[in-house]
Design an enzyme around this catalytic site. Structure first.
Site, PDB file in Angstrom:
ATOM      1  N   LYS A  75      57.935  21.443  46.335  1.00 53.70           N
ATOM      2  CA  LYS A  75      58.794  20.257  46.294  1.00 53.70           C
ATOM      3  C   LYS A  75      59.701  20.360  45.080  1.00 53.70           C
ATOM      4  O   LYS A  75      59.257  20.785  43.998  1.00 53.70           O
ATOM      5  CB  LYS A  75      57.897  19.011  46.212  1.00 53.70           C
ATOM      6  CG  LYS A  75      58.653  17.683  46.285  1.00 53.70           C
ATOM      7  CD  LYS A  75      57.671  16.504  46.294  1.00 53.70           C
ATOM      8  CE  LYS A  75      58.392  15.172  46.422  1.00 53.70           C
ATOM      9  NZ  LYS A  75      57.449  14.026  46.461  1.00 53.70           N
ATOM     10  N   SER A 150      58.163  10.735  50.246  1.00 51.14           N
ATOM     11  CA  SER A 150      59.301  11.471  49.755  1.00 51.14           C
ATOM     12  C   SER A 150      59.186  12.989  49.923  1.00 51.14           C
ATOM     13  O   SER A 150      60.192  13.695  49.807  1.00 51.14           O
ATOM     14  CB  SER A 150      59.509  11.150  48.271  1.00 51.14           C
ATOM     15  OG  SER A 150      58.394  11.593  47.509  1.00 51.14           O
ATOM     16  N   SER A 174      53.561   9.583  49.334  1.00 53.29           N
ATOM     17  CA  SER A 174      54.549  10.632  49.628  1.00 53.29           C
ATOM     18  C   SER A 174      54.005  11.991  50.035  1.00 53.29           C
ATOM     19  O   SER A 174      54.779  12.857  50.440  1.00 53.29           O
ATOM     20  CB  SER A 174      55.491  10.815  48.452  1.00 53.29           C
ATOM     21  OG  SER A 174      56.444   9.796  48.465  1.00 53.29           O
TER      22      SER A 174
HETATM   23  N1  GLN Z   1      57.544   5.426  49.679  1.00 55.14           N
HETATM   24  C1  GLN Z   1      57.040   5.021  48.393  1.00 55.14           C
HETATM   25  C2  GLN Z   1      58.207   4.720  47.480  1.00 55.14           C
HETATM   26  O1  GLN Z   1      59.279   4.734  47.949  1.00 55.14           O
HETATM   27  C3  GLN Z   1      56.170   6.095  47.810  1.00 55.14           C
HETATM   28  C4  GLN Z   1      56.933   7.231  47.285  1.00 55.14           C
HETATM   29  C5  GLN Z   1      56.060   8.276  46.676  1.00 55.14           C
HETATM   30  O2  GLN Z   1      54.849   8.318  46.906  1.00 55.14           O
HETATM   31  N2  GLN Z   1      56.672   9.088  45.837  1.00 55.14           N
HETATM   32  O3  GLN Z   1      58.055   4.468  46.341  1.00 55.14           O
END
Ligand code: GLN
Length: 483
Positions: A75, A150, A174
């Site tokens: 990532k 994400s 995410s």
């Molecule tokens: N979807 C969640 C957010 O937008 C979690 C994102 C994540 O785990 N990085 O914050």
């Protein structure tokens, strides 16, 4: 070859059926062929082949290291020396990291090859990969659908078999949510289990890195490499790392599986509920006992998270000011104007929204009403889990309320986007490990994820349950058509 798990690829390399160069080239060809998925931000073809050549040479005269010659995608949140580390943002689009994150160092020391850096929501803020400066990623199961976020690029890359495995990070879901939406296996370890050093910070009290793979057995192999104490991360925990592969084959007889009633209520799609029910039956057949439990405060996890995560983000992202590194606006009058233009131009809409919410909830006069309250609620959510783990060994539920939604479906409605993480966020707030594994396909032919949550540092148990489930089912073997 690209359809094999890491365990199988290791055996093929070991038996001399394939070289690391051939394997790496095969994945690079697939990445190139499926560029339309937009899963990668940076592809490091030449460097990857060079690493693979070195690995093949090494194998000739040394015992192979744990991931010798295995190509992996990372990532783009992990700092990688000499490579752009953009975190999905214009702010860091020109940032070449001078050092490797600890996780990356561990992979290099284990002999793994870096294929490239995967696309992601900007600064890991999102559930659909649509906030990326580099554009959305497509879900290999349905190109009009989001891959989740994400870590959407990592999930799509593994699902489309552009890489045998990838790294992800999980602040509120995410790793698990995109794993669910793309039909792969994803594990978020206990907070503190994996070093955050060199991982671009979003919400530091929640962020954790973990593996995204085809199988639980592969996730165990990767966690062996990723986990461990790091003196460079003051929140990393100094606790021995077990061999996560050693207990994969333990039986599940007598295992107490808790079903939290709050995870099966309104908002859960019927096809997802059905798949989860079927999974419960599978686990029963494997000897597990089902226990009804309650996590009464989990319904408040989303509002709690959306106070705490933006608060931490607003503080963490203050470092992106155009002075130290990253983007700087081209024209400005004075220092303040430079800050303003740099941040206005460098950050996208969602990131700005979070910075504003965070600055607001932390401001004098509102701190007690929002930030402090959310901290108190976080404690109650953690206490719920503590009580639940008095009654059961693992908690089981859906990873997401629905299968993958279409691109653009939720971009105008942040709250409906935030609600996609309703089942994943509680584990982050409590610091607990969670896992998503494939549990079949929904009515629309898109994957469904089964979530397992464990007590602190019980990753081995999650992996064991997931592996046993995968020995008894074929859901994790299903692949999207055309890949
Ligand atoms: N979807 C969640 C957010 O937008 C979690 C994102 C994540 O785990 N990085 O914050």
């Amino acid at each position: 070859m690209h359809r094999k798990t890491i365990v199988e690829l290791q055996a093929a390399l070991e038996a001399g059926q394939i070289s690391s160069v051939e394997l790496t080239q095969a994945f690079l060809d697939r990445i190139d062929h499926h560029q339309d998925l937009n899963a990668f931000i940076t592809i490091t073809a030449e460097a990857a082949l060079e690493q693979a050549r070195a690995s093949d040479d090494r194998r000739d005269h040394e015992a192979p290291r744990p991931l010798e010659g295995i190509p992996i995608a990372h990532k783009d949140i992990f700092c990688t020396q000499g490579l752009i580390t953009s975190c999905g943002s214009r702010m860091l689009a020109n940032f070449v990291s001078p050092y490797d994150a600890t996780v990356i160092q561990h992979f290099k020391a284990a002999g793994a090859i870096i294929l490239g850096k995967t696309n992601m929501d900007e600064f890991a803020m999102g559930s659909s990969n649509e906030t990326s400066f580099y554009g959305p990623v497509k879900n290999p199961w349905a190109n009009q659908a989001v891959p989740g976020g994400s870590s959407g690029g990592s999930a799509a890359a593994v699902a489309a078999q552009l890489a045998p495995a990838a790294t992800g990070t999980d602040t509120g879901g995410s790793i698990r949510q995109p794993a669910a939406l793309c039909g792969i296996t994803g594990l978020k370890p206990t907070y503190g289990r994996v070093s955050r050093y060199g991982m671009v910070a979003f919400a530091s009290s929640l962020d954790q890195a973990g593996p995204m793979t085809h199988t639980a057995a592969d996730a165990a192999l990767l966690l062996n490499i990723m986990a461990g104490f790091d003196p460079k991360d003051s929140t990393s925990v100094d606790k021995p790392v077990p061999d996560y592969t050693a207990t994969l084959n333990d039986g599940l007889k007598g295992l107490r599986v808790g079903l939290p009633k709050e995870y099966f209520g309104d908002g859960l799609a019927a096809d997802v509920a059905q798949a989860i029910d079927a999974s419960v039956e599978t686990l029963k057949k494997l000897g597990a006992n089902i226990v009804d439990i309650s996590l009464p405060n989990s319904t408040l996890a989303v509002p709690c998270y959306y106070v705490l995560a933006p608060a931490e983000a607003s503080s963490n992202l203050s470092r992106f000011d155009g002075v130290r590194y990253g983007y700087r606006a081209a024209d400005y009058d004075d220092l303040n104007d430079m800050y303003r233009k740099t941040r206005s131009q460098g950050f996208g809409e969602e990131v700005k929204r979070r910075i504003m919410i965070g600055a607001y909830t932390l401001s004098a006069g509102y701190y007690d009403a929002y930030y402090l309250k959310a901290q108190q609620l976080r404690r109650l959510i953690a206490d719920d889990f503590h009580t639940a783990f008095g009654q059961c060994d693992v908690i089981l539920g859906p990873t997401t309320p629905t299968t993958a939604f279409d691109l653009g479906a939720k971009t105008d409605d942040p709250v409906s986007m935030y609600l996609n993480d309703i089942y994943t966020i509680p584990a982050n707030l409590a610091g607990l490990p969670g896992m998503s594994i494939p549990a079949g396909l929904g009515e629309d032919g898109r994957p469904i994820g089964l979530q397992l949550i464990g007590n602190a540092f019980e990753e081995a148990r999650l992996l064991n349950v997931a592996h046993q489930y995968q020995q008894a089912t074929d859901h994790h073997k299903q692949t999207p058509e055309g890949y």
